[in-house]
Scaffold this active site. Structure first.
Site, PDB file in Angstrom:
ATOM      1  CG  ASP A   1      -2.310   0.974   0.808  1.00 40.50           C
ATOM      2  OD1 ASP A   1      -1.962   1.746   0.039  1.00 40.50           O
ATOM      3  OD2 ASP A   1      -3.257   0.936   1.671  1.00 40.50           O
TER       4      ASP A   1
HETATM    5  C1  BGC Z   1      -4.894   3.568   0.090  1.00 42.89           C
HETATM    6  C2  BGC Z   1      -4.840   2.548  -1.056  1.00 42.89           C
HETATM    7  C3  BGC Z   1      -4.706   3.152  -2.464  1.00 42.89           C
HETATM    8  C4  BGC Z   1      -3.333   3.947  -2.245  1.00 42.89           C
HETATM    9  C5  BGC Z   1      -2.993   4.656  -3.416  1.00 42.89           C
HETATM   10  C6  BGC Z   1      -3.631   4.256   0.175  1.00 42.89           C
HETATM   11  O1  BGC Z   1      -3.668   5.128   0.991  1.00 42.89           O
HETATM   12  O2  BGC Z   1      -4.915   2.815   1.401  1.00 42.89           O
HETATM   13  O3  BGC Z   1      -6.239   1.873  -1.054  1.00 42.89           O
HETATM   14  O4  BGC Z   1      -4.898   2.446  -3.512  1.00 42.89           O
HETATM   15  O5  BGC Z   1      -3.828   4.832  -1.274  1.00 42.89           O
HETATM   16  O6  BGC Z   1      -4.026   5.800  -3.662  1.00 42.89           O
END
Ligand code: BGC
Length: 763
Positions: free
Chosen positions: A228
């Site tokens: 993530d």
């Molecule tokens: C989120 C993800 C997301 C990523 C990119 C993170 O903060 O938890 O779900 O895909 O950011 O935006």
């Protein structure tokens, strides 16, 4: 494959390390001299959030269709529809130059307070797994990748970057992992995104057990694991654990650390090569689909409409719906003018267009006068004047339609909900309007259950519209006017109040940990076991027609677990309108070695029926429908015995029950050890064979010792208890120790001998 290996051998150590870390907010590193292009990723999950500049994290993204969010999607229980949505998402990715869409999310809704619940499907792992697998398959069928997220046990926003989810093994396997497992095995996502949080003390990004042992080895995941955004702490440790790609980049220091670790021998270069191989695999796959062209904005808006309409759940209808012949409709609530159709955070889409609920109503009621009042403000303030205006309007109308949207400050990615409540103003508004207008309809736009006890008895209708995507406004209007017969059913329980919810005493954790103390018992599994009344049960939803279930049957009364079972039932539309019914099959194990939920969803089907029409529905139940994860055996097992097959219209509306006998196909070694109790020895087939003949002597000795068995005491002992009931739960070795004089060998030796016998039978 060969090609990739030869490419890897042409890459420098620095290039390989760099490839395993992003080059920008959304891209991987390219290697020009080898002709390796970058991979472009974008959020996800219910639309394409493609920022024009890949170096920018969150700039206004290019217009794309905002489909309904996962709460709505799951309420359709419609795998075909989700597949179509996946295909449409892929078309938009192709047009917007995106190789991998970051979604779907397959985490469980452990508590209705989870800020991101709107992005997740269900409280039930089976349903969530089916939904995720179908969506992934839809996207990938068009040559675009997905990223199944957030793996794993990412069920809250509170301290999401650091908190440790403390989950026991069985709960992990039976509740928090199966949706991922199903999606990985069935749909083979190109990538999977690890969660921010820790699992049992270890960051998911550095969790070898999760990323390598379970995901890659056990489930055979062939794609790449991406972090993530910002989830990596120690890049070398994460590589060793199985995290292939760190995002976002660039992260020069991390890349250097990897290079140094290889040079100093702390990191085996083969580990790095394996991650490079997985990344290149995805890069090559992505290249097979050139990113060009446009997408059909109208067709996708129409699809978003269809899904939204199918996902809406009619929760209460006193007969007022569908509307007809009204002259004056009072439309109240900001969300009528400004549709609340998606949630805040990384999933936020810049929609191609928006169906404005008020206008959609207007378009379908040309004969009626529609008036509008705002009803509640954008913030949390209390404004009586807005309520007064609404009362005036409602009083003079034939019917009042209230559009109540749970505001962003109460629900979003990044923070959990403080409670289950609407705002104070919204509750007061509903009550005030309902007081003057008995024909009050409440339309909700929210991503997770809200409490309704304060007002539900006062209103005529409640329609759960969810965060319904950009076209949802039209879906609401069509349901209210009966152009669409509602068919959605809840993919999560609506509790009566917060204190009733499964994780209440263990939420949101403290001192860096959140203990999943409710274990297997989340959602309806909990409400069933505790006999807690709910507002609306899992699987519930009304229609404008009615369905009857008849002639239930199974493919075999007695069956081998490995063969599974087919459940068949006939469904008849006994009402006057065409409609769709979602048939659910739950399984109840009558007797089990380990504690099990009273019932668990293991199959479902959606069937469309004309008035008077009957259709036969068949649902397959496989080995896993009957199995549970045994933490000592470390595998899924079944046990011989009777199961009830519950054919249901909701978790609280069982229409037909059949009982079948399962013959287990799992042959397990004994797990008796020095601590095993006599009861365990007796219950174990091999243990019983070795030890059973000693039991009557042990019993006689025990009763002699405690004065039982004679006329004077009957079944009770001299100390006023049934001594064998207690003794049976003592370790065999302890019992024998009490009776040392009665046996030729010391207790430990006796037990060791028995264990050896059992061991030889295991082989
Ligand atoms: C989120 C993800 C997301 C990523 C990119 C993170 O903060 O938890 O779900 O895909 O950011 O935006």
């Amino acid at each position: 494959m060969k090609n990739i290996q030869s490419l890897i051998s042409q890459m420098t150590l620095e290039e390989k390390a760099a490839l395993c870390t992003g080059a920008s907010a959304w891209t991987t590193t390219s290697v020009e001299h080898l002709g390796l292009s970058e991979l472009i990723m974008s959020d996800g999950p219910h639309g394409v959030r493609r920022v024009p500049d890949v170096n920018s994290m969150a700039f206004e993204s290019l217009p794309a269709t905002c489909f309904p969010t996962a709460s709505s999607l799951a309420s359709t229980w419609d795998v075909d529809l989700l597949h179509k949505m996946g295909e449409a998402l892929a078309e938009e990715c192709i047009a917007l130059n995106v190789d991998v869409l970051l979604g779907p999310g397959a985490n469980m809704k452990r508590s209705p307070l989870g800020g991101r619940n709107f992005e997740y499907f269900s409280e039930d792992p089976y349903l969530a797994g089916e939904m995720a697998a179908s969506l992934i398959d839809g996207v990938q069928s068009r040559g675009v990748g997905t990223s199944l997220k957030h793996y794993a046990a990412n069920n809250q926003e509170f301290q999401r970057f650091s908190i440790s989810a403390e989950v026991d093994e069985r709960t992990l396997r039976e509740i928090y992992l199966p949706a991922f497992e199903k999606a990985v095995k069935q749909a083979k996502p190109w990538t999977i995104m690890c969660a921010y949080n820790k699992l049992n003390g270890e960051y998911c990004s550095e969790n070898h057990y999760l990323l390598t042992d379970i995901l890659k080895s056990e489930w055979g995941f062939e794609g790449l694991v991406v972090s993530d955004w910002g989830a990596v702490h120690d890049r070398v440790a994460s590589l060793k654990a199985g995290l292939d790609l760190e995002m976002p980049g660039p992260q020069e220091r991390r890349v250097k650390a990897v290079v140094e670790a290889v040079r100093s021998g702390k990191l085996d270069e083969a580990v790095l090569d394996e991650s490079v191989r997985r990344i290149l695999n995805v890069v090559f796959k992505a290249r097979e689909t050139p990113k060009t062209g446009t997408f059909d904005v109208d067709a996708h808006h129409e699809l978003a409409y269809k899904i939204a309409a199918e996902g809406m759940v009619l929760l209460k209808n006193n007969g007022l719906l569908p509307l007809k012949g009204q002259q004056h409709i009072a439309v109240i609530g900001r969300a009528a003018e400004k549709a609340h159709f998606q949630g805040g955070g990384s999933s936020h889409i810049n929609p191609t267009r928006v169906a404005v609920p008020f206008k959609e109503l207007q378009a379908r009621s040309s004969d009626a006068e529609l008036t509008y009042a705002e009803g509640y403000p954008t913030d949390n303030s209390f404004q009586q004047d807005l309520i007064d205006q609404a009362i005036d309007l409602a009083q003079s109308a034939d019917v009042a339609v209230l559009y109540i949207a749970l505001p962003t400050f109460k629900e979003s990615e990044g923070y959990d909900r403080p409670d289950l409540d609407l705002t104070e103003q919204q509750v007061a508004l509903i009550k005030a309007v309902a007081k003057v207008q008995p024909k009050t309809i409440v339309v909700l736009n929210n991503g997770a259950p809200v409490a309704m006890s304060a007002w539900i008895d006062d209103v005529a209708i409640v329609l759960e519209g969810w965060m319904m995507g950009q076209a949802g406004g039209a879906g609401i209007a069509d349901i209210l006017f009966g152009r669409v017969n509602p068919c959605g059913k809840l993919a999560e329980t609506f509790p009566l109040k917060l204190a009733d919810t499964p994780a209440h005493l263990n939420w949101p954790g403290d001192a860096g940990e959140v203990r999943y103390g409710e274990g297997l018992f989340i959602g309806y599994r909990y409400y069933d076991a505790k006999e807690v009344a709910v507002l609306f049960p899992f699987g519930y939803g009304l229609s404008y027609t009615q369905f009857e279930y008849s002639n239930p049957r199974v493919s075999a009364q007695r069956f081998n677990a490995a063969d599974g079972l087919t459940v068949t039932v006939e469904i008849t539309n006994v009402g006057k309108l065409a409609g769709k019914e979602i048939v659910q099959v739950y399984v109840h194990d009558q007797k089990s070695g380990l504690v099990r939920p009273q019932k668990e969803l293991k199959g479902f089907a959606k069937v469309e029926l004309q008035p008077g029409e009957t259709r036969t529905v068949s649902i397959q139940l496989d080995f896993r429908a009957f199995a549970f994860y045994h933490p000592k055996h470390k595998q899924w097992i079944t046990e011989d015995g009777d199961f009830d097959i519950l054919i249901a219209a909701s978790a609280a509306d069982i229409r037909q029950t059949l009982t079948v006998a399962l013959e287990s196909s799992t042959s397990l070694p004994s797990i008796l050890d020095k601590e095993s109790t006599m009861r365990e020895w007796l219950a174990d087939r091999r243990g019983n064979e070795a030890f059973g003949s000693m039991y009557s002597r042990i019993e006689a000795e025990s009763r002699k010792m405690f004065g039982g068995g004679e006329e004077r005491y009957g079944n009770e002992s001299a100390i006023g208890m049934d001594i064998m009931d207690m003794m049976n739960d003592m370790p065999l070795v302890s019992v024998l120790m009490f009776q040392q004089n009665a046996w030729d060998l010391p207790a430990e030796e006796l037990v060791n001998g028995l264990l050896k016998q059992v061991d030889s039978m295991n082989k």
